[in-house]
Design a protein around this motif. Structure first.
Motif, mmCIF file in Angstrom:
data_model
loop_
_atom_site.group_PDB
_atom_site.id
_atom_site.type_symbol
_atom_site.label_atom_id
_atom_site.label_comp_id
_atom_site.label_asym_id
_atom_site.label_seq_id
_atom_site.Cartn_x
_atom_site.Cartn_y
_atom_site.Cartn_z
ATOM 1 N N UNK A 85 -3.732 1.323 10.329
ATOM 2 C CA UNK A 85 -4.594 0.924 10.524
ATOM 3 C C UNK A 85 -4.197 -0.410 9.965
ATOM 4 N N UNK A 86 -4.947 -1.239 9.809
ATOM 5 C CA UNK A 86 -4.978 -2.919 9.145
ATOM 6 C C UNK A 86 -4.374 -2.933 7.357
ATOM 7 N N UNK A 87 -3.342 -3.513 7.054
ATOM 8 C CA UNK A 87 -3.364 -3.774 4.923
ATOM 9 C C UNK A 87 -4.866 -4.276 4.976
ATOM 10 N N UNK A 88 -4.990 -3.927 3.688
ATOM 11 C CA UNK A 88 -6.538 -3.826 3.218
ATOM 12 C C UNK A 88 -6.200 -5.298 2.391
ATOM 13 N N UNK A 99 -10.384 -0.256 13.920
ATOM 14 C CA UNK A 99 -9.273 0.111 13.263
ATOM 15 C C UNK A 99 -9.590 0.401 11.962
ATOM 16 N N UNK A 100 -10.361 1.254 11.553
ATOM 17 C CA UNK A 100 -11.235 1.884 10.272
ATOM 18 C C UNK A 100 -9.658 2.126 9.869
ATOM 19 N N UNK A 101 -9.432 1.898 8.307
ATOM 20 C CA UNK A 101 -8.809 2.400 7.975
ATOM 21 C C UNK A 101 -8.971 4.077 6.836
ATOM 22 N N UNK A 156 0.766 -1.183 0.120
ATOM 23 C CA UNK A 156 0.292 -0.045 -0.448
ATOM 24 C C UNK A 156 0.701 0.668 0.060
ATOM 25 N N UNK A 169 -4.935 6.966 9.502
ATOM 26 C CA UNK A 169 -6.492 6.600 9.134
ATOM 27 C C UNK A 169 -6.911 7.844 8.266
ATOM 28 N N UNK A 219 -11.091 -7.090 13.228
ATOM 29 C CA UNK A 219 -9.932 -6.860 14.446
ATOM 30 C C UNK A 219 -9.683 -5.710 14.958
ATOM 31 N N UNK A 252 -13.601 -2.766 6.744
ATOM 32 C CA UNK A 252 -12.411 -1.018 6.977
ATOM 33 C C UNK A 252 -12.787 -0.048 6.787
ATOM 34 N N UNK A 287 -1.388 8.087 13.294
ATOM 35 C CA UNK A 287 -1.154 6.599 13.249
ATOM 36 C C UNK A 287 -2.241 6.387 11.218
ATOM 37 N N UNK A 331 -16.610 -7.052 4.329
ATOM 38 C CA UNK A 331 -15.564 -7.039 4.442
ATOM 39 C C UNK A 331 -15.239 -6.136 4.166
#
Lengths: 291, 286
Positions: free
Chosen positions: B11-14, A151-153, A1, A184, A110, A81, A182, A77
């Motif tokens: 944030x966690x990876x996609x 832990x949303x992106x 990413x 986000x 998560x 996120x 962080x 899914x």
């Protein structure tokens, strides 16, 4: 990413309600990790736009990608996120802060530690209070807690600090700063210009379903290039000059006063002034178009 | 909102996401949450959960030990017990769900859930769990109350309890899906209790819950026969009343076959209505 990847891409978004064109050709690109604020008067299309991006409303036309997915076809899914703090609060009246946070934590693959989240939003002392007994501001913090649990992106905040006192607002800003730090991505709508200025990397101004301007808070609407106002105290009254070269003006004043200038202040238009000018210009143009 | 709480993790990876929790587990977790909320909500407790017990108590005070039946062999309390069980099942399934879901839709609870990765089926499993636990607890309380306070004899034959089982389950299932479907009828949370309880109250009056069904005018009996509560009450009478009471029924029979068919038709109709009309947002949302 990579950081250059887009979290949100919108092209030519349209949404009508009967005769009202609530969203009328909006284009938007928000980078990953960016904090983007959407500003505009009530009824400008902010919430409609955001709710289309959140997968709550269907669009009439336009291409949208949110974290690489079309929000018109949301999947679990994809939802895991994304974090959402809706404009309206309420519901789950009989359950306590702790019960709700722990329960909602179960939805996400998560999760953050529920206790940590409760502490972070400042509800530690209210953890055993039923949500019906929380104040408006405390309810809003609970909304935020539920929004950031997974832990949303990408985090949507629709007028998150309405009803906060100034101290709570500053604490909230610190929390959001931490999340942004962080990595986000945050989409914020707000009526508070100081909030947008403090939090946002870029702001977009929307009116009547159209984006009028998008830029950093410092540069929005030519703010950085606008003339500065130099003011000072002289002969018992406040004097000021409006100038494109404030440094030169200050040097002249310094020479005149031979040193310290009494009550010196140099100001540029506030974000609020720029915003009101943009909206005012748009409404004036709109009136001449359709008399 | 203190800064020392460490919320700044990346944030966690996609690409690699851990598995999402299963719908069944979340359904159980939702049922527990629903039960907690139900037993803390005073209105629902009084007007759905304890209502049949309160009514039974009032009936026994009003009618005392007056007898009913061919040889006046049982008293009114025992006679009305099956009707109260049937009404209770409809109250905790149909009435409770129709009102609470209408409120949850209006106050944004459903929208908030829609915005999470919770599988929608988990929400409905939670409601089913809520109805199952509350209706079983309510029926058990009613039976215990009738047996201990009024010395009502409970049936001992397994065949009767088998009948009880299928009538109970079919009735509760139909009430559940119809309640979910009917939650779309009230226009706001404010109007929900009135919009739901009024037809429910009328049905209780005409379905043989508060009166002897036989005593009602024929046209009212015919209207009541369209709706599930009449059949649920009749099925419960077949479980808890002596055999001789069968001849007191309008048709002279407990009509088990027809009862099963009508409850099943309502169950299927309700399911279809749920699937076609259920909305997670208020209708003004586009």
């Amino acid at each position: 990413m990579t950081t250059t990847e887009l979290a949100i891409e919108v092209q030519d978004l349209h949404k009508r309600y009967g005769d009202t064109h609530a969203v009328d050709g909006v284009d938007l690109a928000v980078a990953r990790g960016e904090v983007f604020a959407l500003l505009g008067p009530n009824g400008a299309g902010k919430t409609t736009t955001v709710e289309i991006l959140e997968g709550f409303r269907h669009r009439d036309a336009g291409e949208i990608s949110v974290l690489g997915t079309d929000p018109g076809k949301p999947t679990g899914q994809w939802r895991s996120r994304i974090g959402i703090v809706l404009q309206t609060t309420g519901g789950h009246d009989e359950l306590t802060v702790e019960e709700l946070v722990r329960h909602f934590a179960g939805y996400y693959p998560d999760v953050r530690d529920p206790d940590e989240v409760i502490r972070a939003v400042g509800l530690d002392e209210k953890r055993r209070t039923r949500s019906r007994h929380l104040s408006g501001g405390q309810r809003r913090r609970l909304d935020v807690a539920l929004g950031i649990l997974g832990r949303p992106e990408l985090l949507f905040l629709d007028e998150p600090t309405t009803g906060f006192d100034p101290e709570a607002r500053h604490e909230f800003w610190e929390l959001i700063d931490g999340l942004a730090h962080g990595g986000t991505t945050i989409i914020l709508t707000t009526h508070y210009l100081d909030e947008a200025e403090h939090l946002a990397d870029r702001v977009g101004v929307i009116a009547a379903g159209r984006i009028l301007a998008v830029d950093t808070p410092e540069r929005l609407g030519g703010r950085a290039e606008s003339e500065a106002t130099v003011s000072w105290q002289e002969d018992g009254e406040r004097r000021h000059v409006v100038t494109g070269e404030p440094t030169a003006a200050v040097q002249q004043l310094a020479a005149r006063f031979r040193g310290e200038i009494p009550g010196l202040a140099i100001t540029r238009p506030s974000l609020e002034e720029i915003y009101l000018r943009l909206i005012g210009e748009y409404e004036a143009a709109d009136r001449t178009e359709q008399p | 909102m203190t800064t020392d709480a460490r919320l700044t993790g990346t944030p966690k990876g996609a690409i690699r996401a851990p598995a999402r929790p299963s719908a069944l587990r979340l359904g159980v977790s939702r049922a527990k949450l629903e039960l907690k909320a139900f037993f803390r909500e005073r209105d629902a407790l009084i007007f759905a959960f304890f209502f049949p017990i309160i009514m039974l108590a009032i009936f026994s005070v009003v009618f005392g030990r007056e007898g009913i039946g061919p040889d006046a062999e049982i008293d009114f309390t025992q006679y009305f017990l099956p009707g109260m069980i049937a009404a209770g099942i409809m109250l905790v399934s149909f009435q409770t769900l129709a009102i609470t879901i209408a409120i949850e839709r209006d106050d944004g609870t459903l929208k908030r859930l829609l915005g999470t990765p919770m599988p929608p089926v988990a929400y409905f499993l939670g409601k089913i769990g809520l109805v199952l636990v509350t209706s079983i607890a309510q029926t058990a309380l009613l039976l215990a109350y009738a047996a201990l306070m009024y010395g009502v004899d409970l049936p001992t034959e397994p065949a009767r309890w088998l009948t009880f089982g299928w009538v109970f389950l079919l009735g509760a299932a139909a009430g559940t899906v119809l309640g979910i479907a009917f939650s779309s009828v009230p226009k706001s949370a404010r109007s929900a209790p009135a919009v739901v309880t009024t037809p429910m109250l009328i049905l209780q009056f005409i379905s043989g819950v508060f009166f002897v069904f036989n005593d009602l005018p024929t046209w009212l009996q015919q209207i009541a026969s369209i709706f599930p509560l009449k059949w649920l009450a009749q099925g419960m009478r077949s479980v808890f009343l002596p055999r001789e009471f069968e001849q007191l029924e309008v048709s002279g029979s407990w009509q088990h076959g027809l009862t099963a068919v009508i409850l099943a038709v309502w169950l299927i109709l309700g399911l279809i209505m749920c699937i076609r009309t259920f909305r997670w947002q208020r209708r003004d949302a586009g």
